[in-house]
Motif scaffolding. Structure first.
Motif, short mmCIF file in Angstrom:
data_model
loop_
_atom_site.label_atom_id
_atom_site.label_comp_id
_atom_site.label_asym_id
_atom_site.label_seq_id
_atom_site.Cartn_x
_atom_site.Cartn_y
_atom_site.Cartn_z
N LEU A 135 0.85 -1.19 0.00
CA LEU A 135 0.00 0.00 0.00
C LEU A 135 0.89 1.24 0.00
CD1 LEU A 135 -2.39 -1.10 2.93
CD2 LEU A 135 -2.89 -1.27 0.48
N SER A 136 0.45 2.29 -0.68
CA SER A 136 1.23 3.52 -0.67
C SER A 136 0.30 4.68 -0.30
CB SER A 136 1.86 3.76 -2.05
OG SER A 136 2.84 4.77 -1.95
N MET A 137 0.75 5.50 0.64
CA MET A 137 -0.16 6.50 1.24
C MET A 137 0.60 7.76 1.66
SD MET A 137 -0.42 4.28 4.70
CE MET A 137 -0.44 2.79 3.75
N ARG A 138 -0.14 8.77 2.13
CA ARG A 138 0.56 9.97 2.61
C ARG A 138 1.33 9.57 3.87
NH1 ARG A 138 -2.28 13.36 6.39
NH2 ARG A 138 -4.04 12.19 7.20
N PRO A 139 2.49 10.19 4.10
CA PRO A 139 3.37 9.74 5.19
C PRO A 139 2.68 9.67 6.55
CG PRO A 139 4.46 11.42 3.88
CD PRO A 139 3.08 11.29 3.32
N ALA A 140 1.81 10.65 6.85
CA ALA A 140 1.20 10.68 8.18
C ALA A 140 0.30 9.48 8.44
CB ALA A 140 0.41 11.97 8.35
N SER A 141 -0.08 8.74 7.39
CA SER A 141 -0.97 7.61 7.57
C SER A 141 -0.23 6.31 7.89
CB SER A 141 -1.79 7.37 6.30
OG SER A 141 -2.70 8.41 6.13
N ILE A 142 1.06 6.29 7.64
CA ILE A 142 1.80 5.02 7.81
C ILE A 142 1.64 4.50 9.24
CG2 ILE A 142 4.10 3.93 7.75
CD1 ILE A 142 3.91 4.82 5.01
N GLY A 143 1.84 5.38 10.22
CA GLY A 143 1.75 4.96 11.63
C GLY A 143 0.39 4.36 11.95
N PRO A 144 -0.72 5.11 11.73
CA PRO A 144 -2.04 4.56 12.05
C PRO A 144 -2.36 3.26 11.31
CG PRO A 144 -2.18 6.90 11.48
CD PRO A 144 -0.75 6.52 11.31
N VAL A 145 -1.97 3.19 10.04
CA VAL A 145 -2.28 1.97 9.28
C VAL A 145 -1.48 0.79 9.84
CG1 VAL A 145 -1.99 0.85 7.03
CG2 VAL A 145 -2.99 3.14 7.16
N LYS A 146 -0.20 1.04 10.09
CA LYS A 146 0.65 -0.05 10.60
C LYS A 146 0.13 -0.52 11.96
CE LYS A 146 5.22 0.29 10.16
NZ LYS A 146 6.62 0.65 10.52
N SER A 147 -0.23 0.43 12.78
CA SER A 147 -0.69 0.09 14.12
C SER A 147 -1.90 -0.84 14.05
CB SER A 147 -1.02 1.39 14.85
OG SER A 147 -1.73 1.13 16.00
N LEU A 148 -2.85 -0.55 13.18
CA LEU A 148 -4.04 -1.40 13.08
C LEU A 148 -3.68 -2.78 12.49
CD1 LEU A 148 -7.08 -1.78 13.44
CD2 LEU A 148 -7.43 -0.81 11.17
N LEU A 149 -2.85 -2.76 11.45
CA LEU A 149 -2.50 -4.05 10.83
C LEU A 149 -1.82 -4.98 11.83
CD1 LEU A 149 -1.20 -2.93 7.30
CD2 LEU A 149 -3.31 -4.17 7.83
N ARG A 150 -0.96 -4.40 12.67
CA ARG A 150 -0.21 -5.23 13.63
C ARG A 150 -1.14 -5.81 14.71
NH1 ARG A 150 5.25 -5.00 14.30
NH2 ARG A 150 5.03 -4.92 16.56
N ARG A 151 -2.32 -5.20 14.85
CA ARG A 151 -3.25 -5.70 15.88
C ARG A 151 -4.37 -6.56 15.28
NH1 ARG A 151 -5.96 -1.28 17.72
NH2 ARG A 151 -4.90 0.18 16.37
N THR A 152 -4.24 -6.86 13.98
CA THR A 152 -5.36 -7.53 13.30
C THR A 152 -4.97 -8.92 12.78
OG1 THR A 152 -6.20 -5.39 12.61
CG2 THR A 152 -6.99 -7.28 11.37
N ASP A 153 -5.96 -9.82 12.88
CA ASP A 153 -5.79 -11.12 12.23
C ASP A 153 -6.47 -10.98 10.86
OD1 ASP A 153 -6.43 -13.73 11.27
OD2 ASP A 153 -6.01 -14.52 13.29
N LEU A 154 -5.67 -10.93 9.81
CA LEU A 154 -6.23 -10.62 8.49
C LEU A 154 -7.14 -11.73 7.96
CD1 LEU A 154 -3.30 -8.77 6.68
CD2 LEU A 154 -5.44 -7.80 7.49
#
Ligand code: PEP
Ligand code: MG
Length: 748
Positions: A699-718
């Motif tokens: 995924l490619s996004m504006r820099p400020a979104s990397i943290g929030p997106v990563k944080s959710l992905l790391r807490r999720t069972d995909l």
């Protein structure tokens, strides 16, 4: 009403001015004024309606109708004849009102005995403040002279309202510019800021709309006009041979208006009726603005715009109110302007906390500077200039494109909480910056950032992005007055790669057309530019620029790996041709002795539904595919991405869209073609999580979104998320958002 002669009109305005000078509350003044107007104009009724909120008009004073109806009779914009005047911002002149279109009978007013009706908007510089009405028992059409005379009166009433002459109790007569107001615009740079309004060009205040001596006023107008003509001539003279054609065209239009007899004649006539020179200019300017909003022809609108600019200059000359009013810059200044050039913005420097523009565009030069400085910028905040005053408390929500002016305490408190939460969250994200975006079930997603300027590159380290998934190359083209040179571009692209320090950068070739118009490109009138001659279509038709850009990229790589993608590919052949151009350029550069990139990856952006159904060979040939979700979504739903009204109707997590994305992922998996998503939606955590769940691995996004997106992905069972999406899709729901949100909130 044999009125309308110059001397009668001046007498009437004189009486209005006397009323203004007399002691008394706003209500008394307004009452007296309706009596004076009815008397002077020889009508049975004179009523004044003012806005109590953006949509509702209220009868605030009347001579001739039942007094009990005052502050009781209300109508919405568009309702009844009064509402029709407010909506159309044009006079309604009806000899037999009850049979006129839109008439609404209001029994409490006792108006049934009056046949003729003349209503005019009370407006000031394009803003409608209320409606002035006269009515008579006798059925007759008011003459042009009478309409004109009453227009002058309405203009004076607008100035008096603006100056606070009718301030009193109740919403309709409350002080102006004191209530909270909300403006919805467009996002040009994200972020949130709280501060105080600093107007780039403070509004002109006309304190003397009425004047006694027309000779003096005419002379003042003539003097100001000749200064204005002199300035325009000087500006044209200073342009020189190499001047920008567009600028010359604008100045020539200015000169034409500055010498326009009819414009001057109309202003002279206004003066003859008793207005001061500045009020005469303003009356014409109001008319221009009203027309500006209603003419459909873009060229004509531009010219009216020129005339509006010229009127502003004239007003400043007459009132002596220059740009620099000496107003101190407040703490935490938020710049509010109609529009602003990059040079002016640079002059203000980084001390600005936010910027709000009435016009502007994402691709504008000002937007580019604001992005580089990471100053929240909201554009297209319509009418903010008619509301905002220097020093007003203001909140800018650059994430939503929303501006709160003079917010209530509760709104300001919630906004501060939001800023605090964002700061806290950013701190939390810093702790996972170096960690991978690996989900609870062990799936790792590559998170890249989008960029378009050198100034974006430092975020590569700060955000924890693994590379640049989309480098939009059009900004370098948009900020120059001519096509940049190959050497210039090579040096910029080289610096981008240097700054990336070995992290991958995917360069997208020039994506112009649609809303991104190059200042030096001959404008092509297209009925629907978003579906017009843009991006790769321009590149393939005008090969010179595309080839030059490809050469610059090859030279910039200078032995390093190079990744290039072509935007807006709609069919296989376009990609094949563009790819072949790149291969030819590689060959040519090699022959010329330039160092070859160590590796070349050639990709396509999938932004039109058609490409998802391209032949298998396309997916085999592309080294990678990047989904441009902003465009793909607008074409999938046939909903313009820049039209808020329709854009928001269709959810990204709509089952049809998600299943379409799933099919694209499946086709890419069949050929082992890496696929990534680089539209704005990739930066929204819930969306990013769903894209990952359906199989997207990058995924490619504006820099400020990397943290929030990563944080959710790391807490999720995909895989669990995938099951939730599948179940919701099978249930017949329109969007999976509800089910996904329930699942996310239920598990925490
Ligand atoms: C897109 O369309 O999603 C995209 C990334 O390109 P742009 O927003 O520049 O059109
Ligand atoms: Mg696009």
């Amino acid at each position: 009403m044999p009125k309308g002669s110059e001397s009668e009109s001046r007498k009437l305005l004189g009486r209005l001015r006397d009323t203004l000078a007399e002691e008394g509350a706003g209500q008394e003044r307004l009452d007296r004024i309706t009596t004076i107007i009815a008397d002077s104009m020889g009508t049975d009724v004179c009523s004044i309606y003012l806005f109590r909120d953006a949509e509702t008009l209220e009868l605030c004073a009347t001579e001739g109708l039942n007094k009990e109806a005052v502050h009781q009779t209300r109508m919405r914009v568009g309702e009844g004849l009064v509402g029709r005047v407010a909506r159309s911002r044009n006079p309604v002149n009806a000899p037999d009102a009850p049979s006129a279109r839109g008439f609404r009978f209001m029994p409490e007013t006792g108006e049934e005995i009056f046949s003729s009706f003349l209503g005019l908007p009370i407006q000031r510089l394009g803003e409608t403040l209320g409606v002035l009405v006269v009515q008579s028992k006798e059925s007759r059409l008011y003459t042009d002279d009478e309409v004109y005379a009453l227009e002058v009166v309405a203009m004076v009433l607008a100035e008096m309202t603006e100056l606070g002459a009718f301030q009193d109790e109740g919403a309709a007569m409350g002080a102006r510019h004191t209530q909270q107001a909300l403006f919805r615009g467009g996002v040009a740079q994200e972020g949130a800021a709280e501060g105080h309004v600093y107007l780039h060009e403070p509004r002109v205040v006309v304190t003397n709309p009425i004047a006694d001596d027309p000779h003096v006023e005419r002379k003042r107008l003539e003097d100001a006009m000749s200064t204005l003509r002199g300035t325009v001539d000087e500006m044209l003279g200073a342009m020189g041979k190499k001047a920008d054609k567009e600028q010359v065209k604008v100045l020539e239009a200015y000169r034409m208006f500055a010498n326009s007899r009819s414009w001057v004649r109309r202003m002279q006539e206004n003066i003859g009726l008793g207005l001061s020179a500045e009020a005469a200019v303003e009356k014409e300017q109001s008319a221009t603005r009203a027309r500006m909003e209603s003419v459909p022809d873009a060229y004509l609108r531009e010219r009216l715009h020129d005339l509006d600019d010229l009127s502003n200059r004239l007003l400043r000359l007459l009132t002596g109110q220059g740009k620099d009013t000496g107003a101190e810059m407040p703490d935490n200044p938020i710049l509010v302007a109609k529009n602003i050039g990059p040079g002016e913005l640079l002059d203000y420097g980084k001390k600005l906390k936010g910027i709000v523009l009435e016009e502007g565009s994402v691709g504008s030069h000002a937007a580019i500077v604001a992005r580089a400085w990471a100053i929240p910028l909201v554009i297209n905040a319509k009418r903010i200039l008619t509301e905002a005053l220097n020093g007003d408390h203001i909140l800018v929500d650059g994430d939503q494109g929303v501006v709160h002016l003079r917010p209530e305490d509760s709104v300001a408190a919630a906004f501060r909480d939001k800023i605090a939460m964002q700061t806290q969250a950013q701190e939390r994200y810093a702790s996972i910056r170096e960690k991978p975006a690996t989900s609870l079930d062990g799936q790792t997603i590559t998170l890249n950032m989008n960029a378009g300027l050198m100034a974006d590159l430092p975020s590569l380290v700060g955000s924890g992005a693994e590379g640049v998934g989309l480098f939009r190359t059009e900004l370098q083209f948009l900020t120059r007055a001519r096509v940049p040179r190959r050497s210039e571009l090579a040096s910029i692209y080289g610096s981008v790669m240097d700054a990336a320090k070995g992290k991958p950068v995917v360069f997208r070739t020039l994506d112009i057309g649609s809303d991104k118009v190059l200042p030096y490109m001959k404008p092509t009138e297209e009925p629907n530019p978003a579906m017009g001659w843009r991006a790769i279509r321009v590149g393939l038709d005008k090969k010179g620029v595309m080839r030059m850009q490809l050469q610059a990229l090859i030279r910039a790589a200078n032995g390093r790996p190079l990744a290039i993608m072509f935007p807006f590919v709609a069919q296989f052949d376009e990609f094949r041709d563009a790819r072949q151009h790149l291969l030819d350029e590689l060959e040519r550069e090699k022959k010329m002795g330039h160092v070859m990139p160590s590796d070349v990856k050639i990709g396509a952006m999938l932004e039109t539904p058609s490409l998802a159904f391209a032949p298998q060979q396309f997916f085999e040939m592309a080294d990678f595919i990047s989904i441009g979700g902003n465009d793909l979504k607008q074409f999938f739903f046939a909903a313009d991405r820049e039209n808020e009204r329709v854009r928001k109707r269709y959810d990204t997590l709509n089952v049809s869209f998600l299943s379409f994305l799933g099919q694209i992922v499946a086709r890419c998996n069949d050929t082992n073609t890496p696929v990534s998503f680089c539209g704005e939606d990739a930066g929204r955590p819930i969306e990013a999580m769903c894209f990952s769940a359906i199989g997207m691995r990058s995924l490619s996004m504006r820099p400020a979104s990397i943290g929030p997106v990563k944080s959710l992905l790391r807490r999720t069972d995909l895989s669990e998320a995938k099951a939730v999406i599948d179940e919701a899709s099978a249930s017949g729901a329109q969007s999976v958002r509800g089910a996904v949100m329930d699942w996310l909130t239920g598990r925490s």
